[in-house]
Design an enzyme around this catalytic site. Structure first.
Site, mmCIF file in Angstrom:
data_model
loop_
_atom_site.group_PDB
_atom_site.id
_atom_site.type_symbol
_atom_site.label_atom_id
_atom_site.label_comp_id
_atom_site.label_asym_id
_atom_site.label_seq_id
_atom_site.Cartn_x
_atom_site.Cartn_y
_atom_site.Cartn_z
ATOM 1 N N ILE B 86 0.834 -1.200 0.000
ATOM 2 C CA ILE B 86 0.000 0.000 0.000
ATOM 3 C C ILE B 86 0.869 1.250 0.000
ATOM 4 O O ILE B 86 1.823 1.362 0.771
ATOM 5 C CB ILE B 86 -0.898 0.018 1.259
ATOM 6 C CG1 ILE B 86 -1.702 -1.280 1.354
ATOM 7 C CG2 ILE B 86 -1.828 1.233 1.245
ATOM 8 C CD1 ILE B 86 -2.197 -1.583 2.744
ATOM 9 N N CYS B 87 0.536 2.202 -0.908
ATOM 10 C CA CYS B 87 1.253 3.476 -0.909
ATOM 11 C C CYS B 87 0.450 4.487 -0.104
ATOM 12 O O CYS B 87 -0.562 4.995 -0.566
ATOM 13 C CB CYS B 87 1.437 3.966 -2.344
ATOM 14 S SG CYS B 87 2.243 5.557 -2.419
ATOM 15 N N LEU B 88 0.890 4.733 1.113
ATOM 16 C CA LEU B 88 0.149 5.617 2.011
ATOM 17 C C LEU B 88 1.169 6.350 2.880
ATOM 18 O O LEU B 88 2.028 5.717 3.493
ATOM 19 C CB LEU B 88 -0.801 4.758 2.864
ATOM 20 C CG LEU B 88 -1.817 5.477 3.731
ATOM 21 C CD1 LEU B 88 -2.777 6.293 2.880
ATOM 22 C CD2 LEU B 88 -2.610 4.473 4.562
#
Ligand SMILES: [Zn+2]
Ligand SMILES: [Zn+2]
Ligand SMILES: [Zn+2]
Ligand SMILES: [Zn+2]
Ligand SMILES: [Zn+2]
Ligand SMILES: [Zn+2]
Lengths: 581, 152
Positions: B86-88
């Site tokens: 996840i890109c967060l």
């Protein structure tokens, strides 16, 4: 905080723009660049290309961070305190101009970005009872920390937090996510110091008048900021590649220096360069703008050899130790080859530790390659394993790959085997000088220590008035031996890629001569250090002084002539490389 | 194994006693730092009615470093790649020890409700999203129906 107006520079400001840094143990070096070749021609050659400046990390922080803040306070922003100015500089990537502009154009935004509150109330408290929202521990008797926002956490959590935040080199903010307040540089160190085991030498602090620079002397946040700042400007700054050295060199002015790989794309560079050099016949077809130097003869005097504040020489282009007489592209090919062939190299390591006569295993302690077997007293050469006595004769060549041997192999074996044999021949010599260099250094270190304690003993008892200049020859010997070995080491890389032209013999003879004087010098150093001579080592040092001095000169000269031989040979194209090997 | 820090014990207790709506998180019996997570797709998003499995792990230096979270269920989303990573921002640079497992899970749920194709992790998905958003949303719905089914 206005007392900080009086600054005490760690080094003389007038000279700060030039080279005035004292190196740790060496004489001051006022040359801009320290090439191993002492000829004035080469110095001017290099300075025609570029101007370099030497820094220690500490000097770098003092000048570019702390003094920048001090200057802002003294000249443009006297209303600000030093801590806030450091934060502003840090936030704006250490650009003083930006700080001044933002301060006057957009003060509120700047203060907000920097996390500087109007009223400051940063406190480390002692609490008898505290429950920390981060670690959820219930403490009795604990220190807590809070910035002016009042977001309070236990000191253990703040310490771990600072440690993890230190890696990115940026300002460190309050732990609370919605809070932008910055922890000032001095406070970060105060928290680290609460957990630090080692107590600083009080004597040292006693003599040091507290100044802006000394207050920040051990600031870990500034060190981390320096590291990331320097790493972000790779073509302008290069770290010294010597192990444990924290010095760097700055490219101050670049007139004509051509740097290869600013972007770290090493492999891409290599394949490009290699393919051009591999096949010289295609040069005319190839796009010349891509590799402008291919048609011209190689000029190794253009190699940007610089030296750090503690006198480690390295190539600014490769960020690798001084590799003369090899040009940078040859070094790259060689390093790649050695990596690819490391298994073969391991084989050599494992198989070459026995006396060629009695086959007893031999441990090599010092750097000298003139070996005497302790079991049978056979004297031999560690490199070629032949008798030492024949090394002096005119016809013998320790450094030359025997062509008759090669012919014989060629008749019987495949070409591949020859090339491996050939590689092993040169690699072994390269590797031996590398490890000998370490041996030499250890030996010389010991001698130096003994000499120092001897001298302080003598002067205490008023027995003699030996001065430091009287033993300067030891340091000179140290330097000559290390540098001589390094050149020798790289000359075998040179030899590996060298085409078999007539002039190659001249190169090999010069190389053999350097080999000889280096081993002679190394031998004396080893003898002085021999355990047998433990109690009379200082006597031996003084007795051998003359020999040491003359061999030091011989090594330095030999080193120079080998590099010059390579330089002129390549320039006049009497020496050529073959990268297809 | 070293004793579990109080912080992790407290967070775990609260996750179970006072769960986030639409999210469950249970620690593995064998390793109390590893959590099995299920997340309901947010209403009126392409992931509506889907139930997604995730794994969450608390590294040794938690809470100084963020938890490691990954989708186990296949999902078509510009900020989630094939491996479920996840890109967060809060899982990376913007992590703070003041954040918690529940705040992280809520942020992930919010990411499902509003994908951000300008900061992509799965480049091909982000490209589809920018080129033809209605079509991309259709694909995301199809994948949700196909892969994010409730288990019997
Ligand atoms: Zn705490
Ligand atoms: Zn705060
Ligand atoms: Zn150095
Ligand atoms: Zn180089
Ligand atoms: Zn022997
Ligand atoms: Zn030999």
């Amino acid at each position: 905080m206005s007392e900080e107006g009086s600054i005490d520079y760690d080094f003389d400001e007038d000279e700060a723009s030039d080279f005035s840094f004292e190196s740790d143990y060496d004489d001051q070096n006022d040359n801009m660049i320290d090439t191993p070749i002492e000829s004035p021609k080469d110095k001017t050659d290099i300075s025609k290309l570029a101007k370099f400046k030497k820094w220690t990390t500490k000097e770098f922080i003092n000048e570019n961070f702390i003094n920048a803040a001090v200057k802002l306070q003294n000249l443009q922003l006297p209303q600000c305190n030093l801590e806030d100015l450091l934060i502003m500089l840090h936030q704006l990537k250490w650009q003083s101009e930006e700080v001044i502009n933002n301060y006057y154009d957009n003060y509120d935004k700047l203060m907000n970005d920097c996390g500087i509150p109007k009223v400051k109330n940063n406190v480390i408290k002692e609490k008898l009872e505290y429950s920390c929202p981060i670690c959820c521990e219930e403490y009795d008797n604990i220190k807590t920390f809070q910035l002016s926002c009042g977001h309070e956490y236990c000191i253990n959590c703040y310490h771990s937090y600072l440690k993890t935040q230190l890696t990115n080199g940026q300002l460190i903010r309050c732990i609370d996510t919605s809070c932008n307040l910055t922890i000032p540089h001095l406070l970060t160190q105060e928290i680290f110091d609460l957990f630090s085991q080692d107590v600083r030498d009080p004597a040292q602090d006693f003599f040091e008048v507290p100044t802006a620079n000394s207050k920040y002397a051990h600031n870990m946040l500034l060190s981390s900021a320096a590291r990331s700042y320097i790493n972000s400007k790779k073509s302008k700054y290069k770290w010294c590649p010597a192990p444990d050295c924290e010095n760097l060199v700055e490219l101050v002015d670049n007139y004509a220096l051509h740097l290869d790989n600013d972007d770290d794309d090493f492999d891409e560079y290599l394949s490009d360069e290699e393919s051009t050099l591999l096949d010289p016949s295609t040069n005319n077809v190839k796009d010349k703008s891509k590799s402008p130097s291919v048609d011209r003869p190689i000029d190794i005097s253009l190699t940007p050899i610089v030296s750090c504040g503690t006198d480690h020489q390295f190539c600014y282009n490769c960020q690798y130790e001084n590799h003369l007489p090899c040009p940078c592209n040859i070094v790259r090919s060689w390093i790649k080859k050695c990596k690819d062939d490391s298994e073969t190299a391991n084989w050599i390591e494992a198989n070459t530790h026995n006396c060629p006569k009695c086959l007893n295993s031999i441990e090599k302690n010092g750097g000298c390659n003139h070996m005497t077997c302790r079991t049978c007293n056979y004297e031999f050469c560690w490199i070629c394993f032949k008798e030492w006595s024949i090394h002096g004769s005119q016809f013998f060549k320790c450094n030359n790959f025997d062509k008759s041997e090669k012919d014989a192999i060629e008749l019987n074996q495949k070409q591949k085997r020859v090339s491996l044999q050939r590689y092993l021949h040169y690699y072994k010599r390269f590797a031996v000088h590398e490890s000998s260099m370490k041996g030499d250094m250890k030996a010389l270190d010991k001698i130096n220590q003994r000499m120092e304690s001897f001298m302080s003993e003598q002067s205490k008892q008023n027995l003699s008035n030996l001065s430091w200049t009287d033993v300067q020859f030891l340091k000179d010997a140290f330097k000559a031996l290390t540098n001589g070995r390094k050149t020798l080491k790289w000359s075998y890389c040179f030899g590996f890629y060298m085409k078999e032209l007539i002039f190659a013999e001249v190169f090999e003879q010069t190389q053999e001569h350097l080999n000889r004087v280096v081993e002679d010098l190394s031998k004396i150093v080893e003898e002085i250090n021999d355990k047998k001579n433990n109690d009379r080592s200082t006597e031996l040092i003084m007795k051998n002084k003359k020999a040491l001095i003359s061999l030091t000169n011989a090594v330095t000269k030999g080193q120079q002539s080998l590099i010059q031989c390579a330089e002129s040979g390549l320039k006049e194209e009497r020496l050529k490389f073959d990268l297809s090997i | 194994m070293a004793a579990l820090p109080k912080r992790i014990i407290k967070e775990t207790e609260r996750l179970i006693s006072d769960p986030v709506p639409g999210i469950t998180a249970y620690p593995d019996e064998a390793n109390l730092r590893a959590f099995t997570v299920t997340m309901n797709g947010p209403d009126s998003s392409p992931y509506e009615k889907g139930i997604f499995d995730l794994e969450l792990y608390l590294p040794d230096d938690y809470p100084m470093c963020p938890p490691k979270v990954r989708f186990l269920t296949k999902i078509y989303h510009p900020n989630i790649d094939k491996l479920g990573r996840i890109c967060l921002d809060v899982l990376k640079d913007n992590w703070s020890p003041a954040l918690q497992i529940r705040t992280i899970l809520l942020s992930i749920q919010a990411l499902l409700a509003s994908p951000n194709p300008d900061d992509p992790l799965a480049n091909d998905v982000a490209d589809d999203w920018k080129k033809d958003e209605p079509k991309a949303i259709e694909v995301a719905k199809e994948w949700t129906a196909k892969y994010a089914k409730a288990k019997e």
